[in-house]
Design a protein around this motif. Sequence first.
Motif, short mmCIF file in Angstrom:
data_model
loop_
_atom_site.label_atom_id
_atom_site.label_comp_id
_atom_site.label_asym_id
_atom_site.label_seq_id
_atom_site.Cartn_x
_atom_site.Cartn_y
_atom_site.Cartn_z
N LEU A 222 4.39 -99.61 5.96
CA LEU A 222 2.96 -99.88 5.80
C LEU A 222 2.17 -98.57 5.78
O LEU A 222 1.31 -98.36 4.90
N LEU A 223 2.47 -97.68 6.71
CA LEU A 223 1.79 -96.39 6.75
C LEU A 223 2.07 -95.58 5.48
O LEU A 223 1.17 -94.94 4.93
N SER A 224 3.31 -95.64 4.99
CA SER A 224 3.69 -94.88 3.79
C SER A 224 2.90 -95.35 2.56
O SER A 224 2.48 -94.54 1.73
N VAL A 225 2.72 -96.68 2.44
CA VAL A 225 1.95 -97.21 1.32
C VAL A 225 0.50 -96.71 1.40
O VAL A 225 -0.06 -96.22 0.41
N LEU A 226 -0.11 -96.82 2.58
CA LEU A 226 -1.49 -96.37 2.74
C LEU A 226 -1.61 -94.86 2.50
O LEU A 226 -2.56 -94.40 1.85
N ALA A 227 -0.62 -94.10 2.99
CA ALA A 227 -0.66 -92.64 2.87
C ALA A 227 -0.36 -92.16 1.45
O ALA A 227 -0.69 -91.03 1.09
N SER A 228 0.25 -93.03 0.63
CA SER A 228 0.56 -92.63 -0.75
C SER A 228 -0.71 -92.46 -1.58
O SER A 228 -0.71 -91.74 -2.57
N SER A 229 -1.78 -93.15 -1.16
CA SER A 229 -3.06 -93.04 -1.88
C SER A 229 -4.19 -93.00 -0.87
O SER A 229 -4.90 -94.00 -0.67
N PRO A 230 -4.40 -91.84 -0.21
CA PRO A 230 -5.46 -91.74 0.80
C PRO A 230 -6.82 -92.08 0.19
O PRO A 230 -7.15 -91.65 -0.91
N GLY A 231 -7.59 -92.90 0.90
CA GLY A 231 -8.92 -93.28 0.42
C GLY A 231 -8.92 -94.55 -0.42
O GLY A 231 -9.97 -95.16 -0.63
N LYS A 232 -7.75 -94.97 -0.90
CA LYS A 232 -7.66 -96.18 -1.72
C LYS A 232 -7.63 -97.41 -0.83
O LYS A 232 -6.91 -97.45 0.17
#
Length: 224
Positions: free
Chosen positions: A157-167
């Motif tokens: 979950l963190l990796s998905v969020l961190a793949s596009s910061p601000g998205k």
Amino acid sequence: MTTILVVDDDSHIRKLIRLYLENSHYNVLEAGDGEEALTILEKYSPDLAIVDVMMPKMDGYELTEDIRSFLDIPILMVTAKGESQDKVKGFRAGTDDYVVKPFDPVELILRVEALLKRYRIGTENVIKLGAITIDKDQLTVRAEDKMVSLKKKECELLSVLASSPGKIFTRNQLIEKIWGYDYEGDERTVDVHIKRLREQLEIFEEMTITTVRGLGYRLEAIHG
């Protein structure tokens, strides 16, 4: 050069897709049906497959399931069918995205680019976000002398969020990416995992997970 396999029994459609892909500097392989596609896949390793649903010998759903059994590449399904149950069947077979004929070739190229980018991010085992390092193999988050260990789903979950910061990612998007399209649980599963993540990540001042009311979540990198 990135290689894309185009599988469609209509030679005119293949020619159109090839033209646009080559103009966008992709190398193109062609197959007229699912069996021919599998023969090509055994010899070559394309970076992405564009698969038509309605084909002789083996339809697109069967081919997608076969590809998924031995290759982890993005698959874009192209079909004349637009009904939601056909989309669900495609996603359950393992496709990553779906376009309906007649399609805009420019949109097709954009979807191809987005899938390739998503897979490259997805296959990176280490994500760097400023001073923070997220290691998907070790299930850890580090920054200087600080380190926390996460559970597998929390790290995904963190990796998905961190793949596009601000998205902003909606709950549905996060469920599809992490738990899969056939997940039958509750959306609140995402909220529970976000709550745990926030508790784990409190020691890191360099990033925060923000709730966007009515939409979903986004990760914000905080630069000191």
